[in-house]
Motif scaffolding. Structure first.
Motif, short mmCIF file in Angstrom:
data_model
loop_
_atom_site.label_atom_id
_atom_site.label_comp_id
_atom_site.label_asym_id
_atom_site.label_seq_id
_atom_site.Cartn_x
_atom_site.Cartn_y
_atom_site.Cartn_z
N THR A 178 0.92 -1.32 0.56
CA THR A 178 -0.10 0.21 0.32
C THR A 178 1.10 1.28 0.29
O THR A 178 0.17 2.37 -0.03
CB THR A 178 -1.14 -0.20 1.51
N VAL A 226 -1.07 3.98 -0.84
CA VAL A 226 -2.43 4.19 0.18
C VAL A 226 -1.56 5.06 1.30
O VAL A 226 -1.28 6.42 1.63
CB VAL A 226 -2.69 3.69 0.75
N ASN A 227 -0.10 5.11 1.58
CA ASN A 227 0.31 5.51 2.39
C ASN A 227 0.91 6.84 2.35
O ASN A 227 0.94 7.99 3.15
CB ASN A 227 1.39 4.25 3.03
N TRP A 257 -1.69 9.18 2.60
CA TRP A 257 -2.16 9.38 3.82
C TRP A 257 -0.78 10.44 4.88
O TRP A 257 -1.61 11.34 4.97
CB TRP A 257 -2.10 7.98 5.04
N LEU A 272 -10.91 5.07 11.25
CA LEU A 272 -10.09 5.28 9.69
C LEU A 272 -9.39 5.23 10.06
O LEU A 272 -8.48 4.34 9.04
CB LEU A 272 -10.25 7.02 9.60
N GLY A 273 -8.63 4.64 11.43
CA GLY A 273 -7.20 3.53 11.70
C GLY A 273 -7.67 2.79 11.26
O GLY A 273 -6.00 1.57 11.29
N VAL A 319 -9.22 1.09 9.10
CA VAL A 319 -9.43 0.93 7.69
C VAL A 319 -8.11 0.89 7.12
O VAL A 319 -7.16 0.40 6.39
CB VAL A 319 -9.88 2.01 7.54
N TRP A 320 -7.01 1.99 7.46
CA TRP A 320 -5.83 2.15 7.30
C TRP A 320 -4.94 1.01 7.35
O TRP A 320 -4.30 0.06 6.48
CB TRP A 320 -4.71 3.35 8.03
N ALA A 339 -5.79 -1.58 5.00
CA ALA A 339 -5.01 -1.71 4.32
C ALA A 339 -3.57 -2.32 3.82
O ALA A 339 -2.42 -2.36 2.52
CB ALA A 339 -5.12 0.17 3.82
N GLN A 340 -2.77 -2.29 4.90
CA GLN A 340 -1.75 -2.48 4.91
C GLN A 340 -1.38 -4.26 4.89
O GLN A 340 0.15 -4.61 4.76
CB GLN A 340 -0.85 -2.01 6.66
#
Length: 206
Positions: free
Chosen positions: A5, A8-9, A12, A84-85, A87-88, A91-92
């Motif tokens: 990801t 994504v990272n 963010w 949100l945390g 979901v993040w 995603a990792q």
């Protein structure tokens, strides 16, 4: 050969950096005593504040936080941040994101042929193992049949001609796959590892 990801990272980190930059700019404006003039410039009436004023302006923070409205806002903000945390964090987890079943349609009179990408990957691996110096191959197909993406993890002997191996993977293996799918590869990724297993003492290399 799993997709990670990184994008994504980066998004963010970019958002967090932007928020911190805006907060720093706002703090600089307040410290310089320019808050009221900035507000007048955008048509908003703001109080005159400079860096010597108390941060909370004499407000009792404990009394304010004990109010039902602020308590509800705090709980809602905590739930949003927790979501949100989560979901993040999910995603990792690295994913293969393998392609689904490919459909081959030559025409209405010929019907539709379906092929499992695992079958195609097995053929790609067999093709790649035939290259001189290659000892092991694993392949993953992603994307659609019209825009396939091939990722390979290739193990080659430490004395192999790596340039020749990579050239054969691109021209022969990837070329054969593009011909079989009747579509050019949208992406080709190769992870090349070297086999440094010690040779047997009884083996003579001339």
């Amino acid at each position: 050969m799993r997709q990670r990801t990184g994008r994504v990272n980066r998004v963010w980190l970019g958002l967090i950096g932007l928020l911190l930059l805006l907060a720093a700019i706002a703090g600089g404006v307040v410290a310089a005593g320019r808050l009221q003039s900035v507000g007048a410039g955008i048509g908003v009436e703001l109080p005159a504040v400079d860096g010597s004023d108390p941060v909370l302006g004499g407000v009792d923070p404990v009394a304010q936080l004990q109010a039902p409205l602020w308590a509800a806002i705090g709980v809602a903000a905590a739930l949003i941040l927790a979501g949100l945390g989560l979901v993040w964090a999910i995603a990792q987890v690295p994913r293969k994101n393998e392609a689904t079943t490919y459909r081959f349609e030559a025409g209405p009179e010929h019907g539709v042929t379906r092929c499992d990408p695992a079958v195609i990957c097995a053929a790609v691996e067999r093709d790649a193992r035939a290259i001189d110096g290659v000892s092991a191959v694993s392949a993953v197909l992603r994307g659609s049949r019209s825009a396939p993406e091939l990722t390979m993890k290739v193990t080659a002997a430490d004395r192999a001609d790596l340039a020749a191996v990579l050239g054969s993977l691109q021209s022969e293996v990837a070329g054969n796959l593009a011909t079989a799918l009747d579509a050019p590869l949208a992406r080709l990724g190769v992870q090349l590892d070297l086999d440094r297993t010690p040779h047997s003492a009884s083996r003579v290399v001339l």
